[in-house]
Design an enzyme around this catalytic site. Sequence first.
Site, mmCIF file in Angstrom:
data_model
loop_
_atom_site.group_PDB
_atom_site.id
_atom_site.type_symbol
_atom_site.label_atom_id
_atom_site.label_comp_id
_atom_site.label_asym_id
_atom_site.label_seq_id
_atom_site.Cartn_x
_atom_site.Cartn_y
_atom_site.Cartn_z
ATOM 1 N N GLY A 49 0.828 -1.195 0.000
ATOM 2 C CA GLY A 49 0.000 0.000 0.000
ATOM 3 C C GLY A 49 0.866 1.250 0.000
ATOM 4 O O GLY A 49 2.051 1.208 0.347
ATOM 5 N N CYS A 50 0.263 2.349 -0.390
ATOM 6 C CA CYS A 50 1.044 3.586 -0.503
ATOM 7 C C CYS A 50 1.469 4.095 0.861
ATOM 8 O O CYS A 50 2.626 4.509 1.044
ATOM 9 C CB CYS A 50 0.278 4.645 -1.285
ATOM 10 S SG CYS A 50 -1.426 4.886 -0.767
#
EC number: 1.2.1.38
Lengths: 346, 346, 346, 346
Positions: free
Chosen positions: C148-149
């Site tokens: 995930g970012c």
Amino acid sequence: MSLTVAVSGASGYAGGEVLRLLLSHPEVEIGAITAHSNAGERLGALQPHLHALADRILQETTAEVLAGHDVVFLALPHGTSGAIAAELELLSPGTLVIDAGADHRLQSPQAWERFYGSDHAGTWPYGLPELPGQRAEIAGASRIAVPGCYPTTCLLALAPGFSAGVLEPDDVVIVAATGTSGAGKSLKPHLLGSEIMGSMSPYGVGGGHRHTPEIEQGLTQAAGEPVTVSFTPTLAPMPRGILATATARLKPGVDPTEVRAAWERAYGEERFVHLLPEGQWPTTQSVLGSNHVVMQLAVDAHAGRVIITAVLDNLTKGTAGGAIQSMNLALGLAEETGLTQQGIAP
Amino acid sequence: MSLTVAVSGASGYAGGEVLRLLLSHPEVEIGAITAHSNAGERLGALQPHLHALADRILQETTAEVLAGHDVVFLALPHGTSGAIAAELELLSPGTLVIDAGADHRLQSPQAWERFYGSDHAGTWPYGLPELPGQRAEIAGASRIAVPGCYPTTCLLALAPGFSAGVLEPDDVVIVAATGTSGAGKSLKPHLLGSEIMGSMSPYGVGGGHRHTPEIEQGLTQAAGEPVTVSFTPTLAPMPRGILATATARLKPGVDPTEVRAAWERAYGEERFVHLLPEGQWPTTQSVLGSNHVVMQLAVDAHAGRVIITAVLDNLTKGTAGGAIQSMNLALGLAEETGLTQQGIAP
Amino acid sequence: MSLTVAVSGASGYAGGEVLRLLLSHPEVEIGAITAHSNAGERLGALQPHLHALADRILQETTAEVLAGHDVVFLALPHGTSGAIAAELELLSPGTLVIDAGADHRLQSPQAWERFYGSDHAGTWPYGLPELPGQRAEIAGASRIAVPGCYPTTCLLALAPGFSAGVLEPDDVVIVAATGTSGAGKSLKPHLLGSEIMGSMSPYGVGGGHRHTPEIEQGLTQAAGEPVTVSFTPTLAPMPRGILATATARLKPGVDPTEVRAAWERAYGEERFVHLLPEGQWPTTQSVLGSNHVVMQLAVDAHAGRVIITAVLDNLTKGTAGGAIQSMNLALGLAEETGLTQQGIAP
Amino acid sequence: MSLTVAVSGASGYAGGEVLRLLLSHPEVEIGAITAHSNAGERLGALQPHLHALADRILQETTAEVLAGHDVVFLALPHGTSGAIAAELELLSPGTLVIDAGADHRLQSPQAWERFYGSDHAGTWPYGLPELPGQRAEIAGASRIAVPGCYPTTCLLALAPGFSAGVLEPDDVVIVAATGTSGAGKSLKPHLLGSEIMGSMSPYGVGGGHRHTPEIEQGLTQAAGEPVTVSFTPTLAPMPRGILATATARLKPGVDPTEVRAAWERAYGEERFVHLLPEGQWPTTQSVLGSNHVVMQLAVDAHAGRVIITAVLDNLTKGTAGGAIQSMNLALGLAEETGLTQQGIAP
């Protein structure tokens, strides 16, 4: 005096702005607040900036709910205010009805049908007091059509020149930038923050924008002869504000040094419309949240055109502020009552 | 092939963008990087986005430092590139010199003196390959004047219509919005973030903008007769991008349905300039960081005008990308070498 | 080498960014481009910044369409990639499948079920090469879960301190700001430009954000003991970028002057992760559109904590760039192939 | 009542905001408006949003000019208000002096000297009425120190928990984002619009920010024991607004379900400070231009911390609105006089 005022469309941007300004109006008591799909919800969940009304529950938008107030604001999708206004006429004949939507702005049923695709609801007094003769029409009216945000900007920018007879009527070019609230709270992909920030784009190019006939209607009235306009709206990465760049050719024989005087005469006594000193340019920030309009003009002798740049807040002077200004006039209040907020900057 | 390339003005926005693009150019080795007041500083402190060059130290901008490279980019304040170009001519006669500044764009010394207030440095081949006949002029040149960002946009928007003879030359109106990088890294109050965000404003209204004579020069060349332009630039709350709305009257007798074909012919084979399918509008976001230009046009029969809206990135196609495109042409490389980046969106 | 690569979810922001970067990848030929509700549409209408692919038509996202490519990127809503990956396993066993969604990131089925509310699809090699030991796990893998970012940012910010044993594991506080593209192209009122511009807001406060277990999983692995995190995400008025402020207490006896060395050792040889010189602070602008991560750290002796601020582009290093970096590793290409773009600034 | 009020520093953002709000104050007549380097200029050229005062000329900031008013607002650079306040004491002993700058906020001369590097001017009553016991201190005061914008946010966020004894004093972590007006109208490169838009960055990380001792001073007072704070400020791409995310550990034995009650008790009767209903998050937009503070809290049982997110407008409640609120209290006016503006949204 304490006026009871109802606001429909209160979950939208225009309705929210009407409420924001009414909360600063010393003669107003806010009555019913209504919505369509959001009826039953807490206003604080939908308009969290209206702290004073956070616990109010939105009612259904019906003529019954709106009836019985001194003033009713309609901030509804176009095509819907005609029916409710007709019902109000019967139920609540003494109520001042102010339509912030488009339905009652145009005089020509043909233009309405062509641009909006439905039956024309009728023509109400046009709520732009700074146009010549318009104050008299608004004073005492029981129905007011609030001008569109672009037409307010463009008419104020150009009307003095047409009234003074210095502009050619057949070659008006307007390019305007609006903040995104002008498009309403619509869930469309191109209005997402990700798409909007850092980006400008045109829309409705080539004569198709619904505000074009309204601009031409007002300018034609000012000029006393038919005016045609090329109008290009663009979307700017800001929530509020309109900047219109309006240009027209000077009529032959007009002395360029005398052009400015037409605007000075028109707005010298106006409280909300200002021609800046030469050398200063308007910014939309300077009118944010206020009912003010600021403009500058230049004569481009090389191109033979006069260029007017004008700014306003599309939700305030362009919608809700203009509406309240007309309400004041219609009710015999001082025109600026409740509209003394300055711009918010920076 | 490996070309050595020097970049002056590397602490500014234009110089930074030249470096950013050169880092993706497969035939280039970056040589000297120079600045004026920032000489001696680490590039990473001034252009922290250029990770690959973070530890480079800026050298002084002198002809000696720049000499000996295959290519030199001048990204200097106007009025300063003439002298250094003259020195380079002597010191480094084989070097291709590309001026990203204004000094060598105008053909008329009178226009230069009137708009820039100094002596004219001379006229170099104009680096806008998509104009008719321009590729031949650039190919093999040893000096290139990079067009201004507004002129690039406006010439690409309007030239096809003038070349095809469908537009009246005496009534062109252009209103353009630029991102703030167009104003450079200048410490002026109106360029502060606090003033810019959420605000639009015009500037240089009334014919005074320095890009006006450059736009007229290019359109006059395309039209084969003198073209006059009313040009109004505005500042938009975004770092990059230009949206130009350009309009002109159609010549009498032109069939409105045939107008679009002129643009289709002009750009059908171009790699960087695109006429959108009808119904789609350009956004500056779609060209961000890329060398692409996107446009749409509409004929407004009611107003008798054609309206072209065109977007580009002022720093890329409007400055550094256009410069590298011309460099490629001048050196016999494929025109798109190093310019394959797409737009960054959202 | 020329690899055929298919991209699903190509109408969304993550899919669009994968395509943007693949277009600059010298070893890649773009094969099928697929979407769900937008299948059949022109890519140019949905991702107008991808000029090179404007005329491509989106195909339906099915295993049949995706099969037969060397690489498939899944950029799908969470909960949907497990099924299609299973089908691909049968239809196209030799294909490298890279899941840019969440489905294969978590090791704990319980954590998955609690935070995502569906069955766990499984755990794939975690595509964050800069974590200790991770490169070996990715090299030669046939399945990769793209982090995930937020986790990418937070793990890179904190892992060196946990690996070096200088941070207490039970008192990590992270507050992060993301640009709006982190929320995807969802038509939700709070993501409208009008609501976003000029506004910051928190969301998912109090442990509920789905990235929390992923951050704790990675830090626990680095620390060799359970790490708990208080993570508060906020939404910032920008399209892209993450700024994470991550703090943890120093373990007793740690010499504050030696803390920095842990990060210098971890990233000294990394091409994409940079610890800034002291005194310089990271900006999200400096990494826009690039695969770079920039950070700074400070020891606050007064509060007994180390504070790391780290920035990256959520769509590039935080999603698509990280995915391509892992693809390169998995296929034995140089890790930075196709990822040489610098940041876009200003 | 009609109070004469003078405003110094009127060309800056804080001074401009004081004037904006005073124009809506029914008991105030604006007297001298002064500046330093801009003395002699038209206010309309510097603060174009203050339409009602456009033609006022800025006077020189001297005690002589400011003397004789009922109230004087000092909106001056830190280190400069002490001297002018001392002169006013002699010249105009009956004047209420309100210092919107930092000079009179800190109680500890040592802290002042360490963080500001000059001699301490003294300690005045601290103008944050919503802190326990503070209203009594402000009522009737003749000198008021306006709190800093970050301290106002952080103290209002955390004080109820410390007053109620539910928070550990030695592990407070605050990360806050401010709009750019918090940095004033300074001509610094990192404050240019081109650098700010689309970018977030930290600054003053590691305990060095001048607001840290002020936050600790207020929290220590609320807790009755020394509180230490790790405070990280970040700069967000918006002109106004602060979002603070403040977290602290719960004291052992505190029942998480009873934590919220401390804030409900503290602010239940407050007009300007609001704890949102559970499930709704604050946005800076909801308080723009208003004197309101909105917050939400969550207990993260997993991490053992309470997290409060709070928003206000740094120029309004964070500076000028808070100053006027204290002025009202000091003069015996209703606390909300002139502060009834709602937020401006969208």
